[in-house]
Design a protein around this motif. Structure first.
Motif, PDB file in Angstrom:
ATOM      1  N   VAL A   5       0.856  -1.185   0.000  1.00 35.33           N
ATOM      2  CA  VAL A   5       0.000   0.000   0.000  1.00 35.33           C
ATOM      3  C   VAL A   5       0.892   1.234   0.000  1.00 35.33           C
ATOM      4  O   VAL A   5       1.810   1.333   0.816  1.00 35.33           O
ATOM      5  CB  VAL A   5      -0.926   0.013   1.230  1.00 35.33           C
ATOM      6  CG1 VAL A   5      -1.712   1.327   1.288  1.00 35.33           C
ATOM      7  CG2 VAL A   5      -1.872  -1.169   1.190  1.00 35.33           C
ATOM      8  N   VAL A   6       0.644   2.119  -0.942  1.00 38.89           N
ATOM      9  CA  VAL A   6       1.371   3.383  -1.016  1.00 38.89           C
ATOM     10  C   VAL A   6       0.379   4.503  -0.690  1.00 38.89           C
ATOM     11  O   VAL A   6      -0.667   4.603  -1.322  1.00 38.89           O
ATOM     12  CB  VAL A   6       1.964   3.614  -2.426  1.00 38.89           C
ATOM     13  CG1 VAL A   6       2.741   4.919  -2.472  1.00 38.89           C
ATOM     14  CG2 VAL A   6       2.848   2.444  -2.839  1.00 38.89           C
ATOM     15  N   ASP A   7       0.700   5.293   0.310  1.00 41.83           N
ATOM     16  CA  ASP A   7      -0.126   6.454   0.652  1.00 41.83           C
ATOM     17  C   ASP A   7       0.585   7.699   0.156  1.00 41.83           C
ATOM     18  O   ASP A   7       1.735   7.944   0.535  1.00 41.83           O
ATOM     19  CB  ASP A   7      -0.330   6.552   2.162  1.00 41.83           C
ATOM     20  CG  ASP A   7      -1.216   5.442   2.703  1.00 41.83           C
ATOM     21  OD1 ASP A   7      -2.199   5.102   2.020  1.00 41.83           O
ATOM     22  OD2 ASP A   7      -0.932   4.931   3.790  1.00 41.83           O
ATOM     23  N   VAL A   8      -0.086   8.456  -0.679  1.00 45.20           N
ATOM     24  CA  VAL A   8       0.486   9.683  -1.232  1.00 45.20           C
ATOM     25  C   VAL A   8      -0.309  10.861  -0.676  1.00 45.20           C
ATOM     26  O   VAL A   8      -1.526  10.948  -0.875  1.00 45.20           O
ATOM     27  CB  VAL A   8       0.411   9.684  -2.777  1.00 45.20           C
ATOM     28  CG1 VAL A   8       1.000  10.976  -3.331  1.00 45.20           C
ATOM     29  CG2 VAL A   8       1.127   8.469  -3.357  1.00 45.20           C
ATOM     30  N   MET A   9       0.375  11.727   0.053  1.00 45.39           N
ATOM     31  CA  MET A   9      -0.298  12.902   0.621  1.00 45.39           C
ATOM     32  C   MET A   9       0.439  14.165   0.178  1.00 45.39           C
ATOM     33  O   MET A   9       1.662  14.153   0.001  1.00 45.39           O
ATOM     34  CB  MET A   9      -0.291  12.843   2.158  1.00 45.39           C
ATOM     35  CG  MET A   9      -0.974  11.633   2.771  1.00 45.39           C
ATOM     36  SD  MET A   9      -2.746  11.469   2.397  1.00 45.39           S
ATOM     37  CE  MET A   9      -3.469  12.862   3.261  1.00 45.39           C
ATOM     38  N   LEU A  10      -0.313  15.238   0.037  1.00 47.02           N
ATOM     39  CA  LEU A  10       0.324  16.529  -0.216  1.00 47.02           C
ATOM     40  C   LEU A  10       1.268  16.855   0.942  1.00 47.02           C
ATOM     41  O   LEU A  10       0.986  16.523   2.098  1.00 47.02           O
ATOM     42  CB  LEU A  10      -0.744  17.626  -0.328  1.00 47.02           C
ATOM     43  CG  LEU A  10      -1.576  17.600  -1.611  1.00 47.02           C
ATOM     44  CD1 LEU A  10      -2.768  18.537  -1.463  1.00 47.02           C
ATOM     45  CD2 LEU A  10      -0.738  18.001  -2.815  1.00 47.02           C
ATOM     46  N   LYS A  11       2.381  17.484   0.636  1.00 48.13           N
ATOM     47  CA  LYS A  11       3.284  17.921   1.699  1.00 48.13           C
ATOM     48  C   LYS A  11       2.533  18.860   2.632  1.00 48.13           C
ATOM     49  O   LYS A  11       1.620  19.581   2.206  1.00 48.13           O
ATOM     50  CB  LYS A  11       4.483  18.650   1.083  1.00 48.13           C
ATOM     51  CG  LYS A  11       5.461  17.744   0.347  1.00 48.13           C
ATOM     52  CD  LYS A  11       6.593  18.572  -0.257  1.00 48.13           C
ATOM     53  CE  LYS A  11       7.451  17.753  -1.194  1.00 48.13           C
ATOM     54  NZ  LYS A  11       8.358  16.830  -0.515  1.00 48.13           N
TER      55      LYS A  11
END
Lengths: 85, 85
Positions: A5-11
Motif C-alpha cells: 500500500v502506497v499512501d500519497v499525501m500533499l506535503k
C-alpha cells in the motif's frame, strides 16, 4: 499474492483545497471538533509473488507521486484487513 | 490532537481505469510481476480532542465515500508514523 500500500499525501506546506472544502462542510453536520481534513491517494499494488518494497518505491517515485508537492509512505499490507463497511 | 484515517476504495467489482493506466505503464519500467493496481483516496481527519470514530464514520458516509461504488475503512492512527520519503 502480496499487497503493498502506497499512501500519497500533499506535503504539509501545500494547501489542500479539497480537504478544506470537506472541513468547511462539517459544521453543517454538527461537527465542530475537527481541526483539519487532508485528502490524498491510497494505491494498492498487488504483486504476483512476494511483495517487493524496492520495486514499489520505484513505481511510487516515477508514476504515483509528484515529489515537488507530495510525500509518500509505503507498507506491506497483511490481509485480511478488518472492513469497516 | 488525534487523527482518524479513512481509506476509500472503489468496490472490487467496479473498474478502476486510473489504476489500470498505472498497471499498463509498469512494463515500461521493467516491472512484470504486478497483478493489479487500484487507486483510491486516503483522508486524514484531525480531531481537536480525542479521536471520534463514530463521528468519522458519519463524515465518511456523508461526505467522503459514494456507497454505490466505494467502500471505506477507518482507523485511529498513532503518530508519529515512519515516513518512507
Amino acid at each position: 499474492m502480496a499487497r503493498v500500500v502506497v499512501d500519497v499525501m500533499l506535503k504539509p506546506e501545500i494547501l489542500d483545497p479539497q480537504g478544506q472544502a470537506v472541513a468547511n462542510a462539517l459544521p453543517r453536520l454538527g461537527v465542530v471538533d475537527v481541526a483539519s481534513v487532508r485528502i490524498g491517494k491510497r494505491i494498492e499494488i498487488e504483486f504476483e509473488g512476494a511483495a517487493d518494497l524496492e520495486r514499489a518505491r520505484e513505481i511510487a517515485d516515477k508514476l504515483l507521486a509528484n515529489p515537488v508537492i507530495e510525500d509518500f509512505t509505503m507498507r506491506i499490507e497483511e490481509r485480511p484487513e478488518v472492513e469497516e463497511q
